[in-house]
Scaffold this motif. Sequence first.
Motif, PDB file in Angstrom:
ATOM      1  N   ARG A  63       0.891  -1.166  -0.019  1.00 19.24           N
ATOM      2  CA  ARG A  63       0.112  -0.091  -0.003  1.00 19.24           C
ATOM      3  C   ARG A  63       0.957   1.316  -0.097  1.00 19.24           C
ATOM      4  O   ARG A  63       0.384   2.257   0.415  1.00 19.24           O
ATOM      5  CB  ARG A  63      -0.852  -0.210   1.254  1.00 19.24           C
ATOM      6  CG  ARG A  63      -1.954  -0.912   1.240  1.00 19.24           C
ATOM      7  CD  ARG A  63      -2.870  -1.035   2.297  1.00 19.24           C
ATOM      8  NE  ARG A  63      -2.417  -1.640   3.366  1.00 19.24           N
ATOM      9  CZ  ARG A  63      -2.164  -0.696   4.375  1.00 19.24           C
ATOM     10  NH1 ARG A  63      -2.358   0.534   4.497  1.00 19.24           N
ATOM     11  NH2 ARG A  63      -1.657  -1.230   5.466  1.00 19.24           N
ATOM     12  N   CYS A  64       2.029   1.148  -0.540  1.00 20.35           N
ATOM     13  CA  CYS A  64       3.064   2.330  -0.567  1.00 20.35           C
ATOM     14  C   CYS A  64       3.073   2.702  -2.191  1.00 20.35           C
ATOM     15  O   CYS A  64       2.941   1.986  -3.136  1.00 20.35           O
ATOM     16  CB  CYS A  64       4.359   2.086  -0.002  1.00 20.35           C
ATOM     17  SG  CYS A  64       4.380   1.868   1.800  1.00 20.35           S
ATOM     18  N   LYS A  65       3.409   4.122  -2.367  1.00 13.12           N
ATOM     19  CA  LYS A  65       3.583   4.588  -3.649  1.00 13.12           C
ATOM     20  C   LYS A  65       5.052   4.353  -3.850  1.00 13.12           C
ATOM     21  O   LYS A  65       5.719   5.166  -2.956  1.00 13.12           O
ATOM     22  CB  LYS A  65       3.302   5.890  -3.897  1.00 13.12           C
ATOM     23  CG  LYS A  65       1.725   6.211  -3.787  1.00 13.12           C
ATOM     24  CD  LYS A  65       1.689   7.757  -4.149  1.00 13.12           C
ATOM     25  CE  LYS A  65       1.775   8.487  -2.728  1.00 13.12           C
ATOM     26  NZ  LYS A  65       1.447   9.993  -2.886  1.00 13.12           N
ATOM     27  N   PHE A  66       5.660   3.759  -4.794  1.00 17.44           N
ATOM     28  CA  PHE A  66       7.223   3.608  -4.634  1.00 17.44           C
ATOM     29  C   PHE A  66       7.447   3.796  -6.263  1.00 17.44           C
ATOM     30  O   PHE A  66       6.747   3.460  -7.224  1.00 17.44           O
ATOM     31  CB  PHE A  66       7.511   2.227  -4.224  1.00 17.44           C
ATOM     32  CG  PHE A  66       7.129   1.004  -4.891  1.00 17.44           C
ATOM     33  CD1 PHE A  66       7.808   0.309  -5.826  1.00 17.44           C
ATOM     34  CD2 PHE A  66       5.781   0.558  -4.529  1.00 17.44           C
ATOM     35  CE1 PHE A  66       7.429  -0.696  -6.679  1.00 17.44           C
ATOM     36  CE2 PHE A  66       5.466  -0.572  -4.997  1.00 17.44           C
ATOM     37  CZ  PHE A  66       6.144  -1.314  -6.176  1.00 17.44           C
ATOM     38  N   TYR A  67       8.515   4.154  -6.790  1.00 19.47           N
ATOM     39  CA  TYR A  67       9.470   4.232  -7.760  1.00 19.47           C
ATOM     40  C   TYR A  67      10.804   3.559  -7.746  1.00 19.47           C
ATOM     41  O   TYR A  67      11.548   3.946  -7.015  1.00 19.47           O
ATOM     42  CB  TYR A  67       9.494   5.563  -8.190  1.00 19.47           C
ATOM     43  CG  TYR A  67       8.213   6.448  -8.186  1.00 19.47           C
ATOM     44  CD1 TYR A  67       7.488   6.225  -9.512  1.00 19.47           C
ATOM     45  CD2 TYR A  67       7.853   7.051  -7.191  1.00 19.47           C
ATOM     46  CE1 TYR A  67       6.218   6.904  -9.645  1.00 19.47           C
ATOM     47  CE2 TYR A  67       6.397   7.653  -7.406  1.00 19.47           C
ATOM     48  CZ  TYR A  67       5.827   7.505  -8.539  1.00 19.47           C
ATOM     49  OH  TYR A  67       4.565   8.341  -8.638  1.00 19.47           O
ATOM     50  N   GLU A  68      11.130   2.600  -8.845  1.00 18.46           N
ATOM     51  CA  GLU A  68      12.329   2.261  -8.724  1.00 18.46           C
ATOM     52  C   GLU A  68      13.260   3.144  -9.571  1.00 18.46           C
ATOM     53  O   GLU A  68      12.911   3.834 -10.480  1.00 18.46           O
ATOM     54  CB  GLU A  68      12.371   0.992  -9.786  1.00 18.46           C
ATOM     55  CG  GLU A  68      11.663  -0.226  -9.289  1.00 18.46           C
ATOM     56  CD  GLU A  68      11.760  -1.732  -9.985  1.00 18.46           C
ATOM     57  OE1 GLU A  68      12.356  -1.617 -11.111  1.00 18.46           O
ATOM     58  OE2 GLU A  68      11.308  -2.523  -9.485  1.00 18.46           O
ATOM     59  N   ILE A  69      14.664   3.278  -9.078  1.00 20.62           N
ATOM     60  CA  ILE A  69      15.630   4.247  -9.610  1.00 20.62           C
ATOM     61  C   ILE A  69      16.553   3.414 -10.096  1.00 20.62           C
ATOM     62  O   ILE A  69      16.981   2.324  -9.667  1.00 20.62           O
ATOM     63  CB  ILE A  69      15.941   5.314  -8.554  1.00 20.62           C
ATOM     64  CG1 ILE A  69      16.495   4.755  -7.448  1.00 20.62           C
ATOM     65  CG2 ILE A  69      14.628   6.278  -8.370  1.00 20.62           C
ATOM     66  CD1 ILE A  69      17.095   5.475  -6.302  1.00 20.62           C
ATOM     67  N   GLN A  70      17.723   4.114 -10.958  1.00 20.39           N
ATOM     68  CA  GLN A  70      18.741   3.564 -11.670  1.00 20.39           C
ATOM     69  C   GLN A  70      19.964   4.383 -11.144  1.00 20.39           C
ATOM     70  O   GLN A  70      19.610   5.746 -11.631  1.00 20.39           O
ATOM     71  CB  GLN A  70      18.569   3.290 -12.849  1.00 20.39           C
ATOM     72  CG  GLN A  70      17.510   2.140 -13.325  1.00 20.39           C
ATOM     73  CD  GLN A  70      17.479   1.923 -14.868  1.00 20.39           C
ATOM     74  OE1 GLN A  70      18.539   2.000 -15.703  1.00 20.39           O
ATOM     75  NE2 GLN A  70      16.450   1.299 -15.284  1.00 20.39           N
ATOM     76  N   CYS A  71      21.027   3.946 -10.743  1.00 21.08           N
ATOM     77  CA  CYS A  71      22.268   4.728 -10.794  1.00 21.08           C
ATOM     78  C   CYS A  71      22.698   5.277 -11.825  1.00 21.08           C
ATOM     79  O   CYS A  71      22.687   4.735 -12.870  1.00 21.08           O
ATOM     80  CB  CYS A  71      23.329   3.849  -9.946  1.00 21.08           C
ATOM     81  SG  CYS A  71      22.759   3.259  -8.343  1.00 21.08           S
ATOM     82  N   GLY A  72      23.011   6.663 -11.911  1.00 24.45           N
ATOM     83  CA  GLY A  72      23.252   7.366 -12.924  1.00 24.45           C
ATOM     84  C   GLY A  72      22.344   8.116 -13.518  1.00 24.45           C
ATOM     85  O   GLY A  72      22.296   8.888 -14.640  1.00 24.45           O
ATOM     86  N   ARG A  73      20.882   8.067 -12.957  1.00 23.04           N
ATOM     87  CA  ARG A  73      19.812   8.730 -13.841  1.00 23.04           C
ATOM     88  C   ARG A  73      19.206   9.533 -12.652  1.00 23.04           C
ATOM     89  O   ARG A  73      18.534   9.087 -11.831  1.00 23.04           O
ATOM     90  CB  ARG A  73      18.946   7.648 -14.114  1.00 23.04           C
ATOM     91  CG  ARG A  73      19.322   6.858 -15.371  1.00 23.04           C
ATOM     92  CD  ARG A  73      18.107   5.895 -16.156  1.00 23.04           C
ATOM     93  NE  ARG A  73      18.742   5.322 -17.268  1.00 23.04           N
ATOM     94  CZ  ARG A  73      18.136   4.711 -18.166  1.00 23.04           C
ATOM     95  NH1 ARG A  73      16.705   4.502 -17.918  1.00 23.04           N
ATOM     96  NH2 ARG A  73      18.413   4.018 -19.192  1.00 23.04           N
ATOM     97  N   PRO A  74      19.423  10.966 -12.615  1.00 23.02           N
ATOM     98  CA  PRO A  74      18.663  11.693 -11.734  1.00 23.02           C
ATOM     99  C   PRO A  74      17.361  11.605 -11.628  1.00 23.02           C
ATOM    100  O   PRO A  74      16.380  11.277 -12.507  1.00 23.02           O
ATOM    101  CB  PRO A  74      19.269  12.984 -12.063  1.00 23.02           C
ATOM    102  CG  PRO A  74      19.569  12.983 -13.541  1.00 23.02           C
ATOM    103  CD  PRO A  74      20.111  11.396 -13.737  1.00 23.02           C
ATOM    104  N   VAL A  75      16.722  11.717 -10.404  1.00 30.60           N
ATOM    105  CA  VAL A  75      15.283  11.857 -10.072  1.00 30.60           C
ATOM    106  C   VAL A  75      14.659  13.245  -9.403  1.00 30.60           C
ATOM    107  O   VAL A  75      15.327  13.896  -8.778  1.00 30.60           O
ATOM    108  CB  VAL A  75      14.989  10.976  -9.259  1.00 30.60           C
ATOM    109  CG1 VAL A  75      13.288  10.848  -8.723  1.00 30.60           C
ATOM    110  CG2 VAL A  75      15.295   9.387  -9.681  1.00 30.60           C
TER     111      VAL A  75
END
Length: 250
Positions: free
Chosen positions: A90-102
């Motif tokens: 029940r959380c909002k989440f986003y996968e990130i990748q090293c080297g790609r800014p958010v």
Amino acid sequence: MKYASLGSGSRGNCTVIVSPQTTILVDCGFGCRETENRLLKKGVDPATVAAIFVTHEHSDHRRGVGPFARKFGSCVYGTRGTLSRVDLERCKFYEIQCGRPVNVDDLTVHPVSVPHDAREPSQFVVEGAEVRLGILSDLGSLTHEVVEHYQYCDSLFVEANHDLNMLWNGPYQYSLKVRIASDLGHLSNEQTAEFVSRVHHSDMRHLVLGHLSQENNSPEIVSEFFDDFRRTMDVRIASQDEGTDWIDLA
């Protein structure tokens, strides 16, 4: 932009960053209620936390992530490996990748890959209002990538985990000593001093030393070890119980 450590050490780690438009956490290693209390002591309404960036899945960095995010609606960011080990029901989440800014409102967060004994660990450089904050804990060695990404920070939070003499002569089992001192473990005072020397520049104003081992290091040793850096910038130590006061980067 300003930031403060809410506490740093083996019993929990959390850093709060506040910009004109948003508030984010890097790690949430305390329980939800403890995190709330520590935020309120800093004058931060927990409901204003827009995002939690998780460095890795070890409990002292992710313990409160799921409960806090569910209660306050914060988005959770982490690598695929990290998020696979975090309770995100029940959380909002986003996968990130090293080297790609958010981007989170007026902040840009740069994930950086680090050598540590976790599934897919990352650390973060946070940019906002033409200032750069580098947060770097839980890594065992200094790679070219790490040094490159942490150039030109106005403020730096970095672990000074252990004193080598205390570690090797201390009470830990030999296997744990080897793990801590390995390239996938934690930075010693010597390694941290080398790192700071390599990335230091004339506009760096703050150095915060954190994640001190209670068994293998001491504030007195760290303070003396990094005393020379006080000639050019403000040097502080983040404690387990109190963290740090606010550090203003504006």
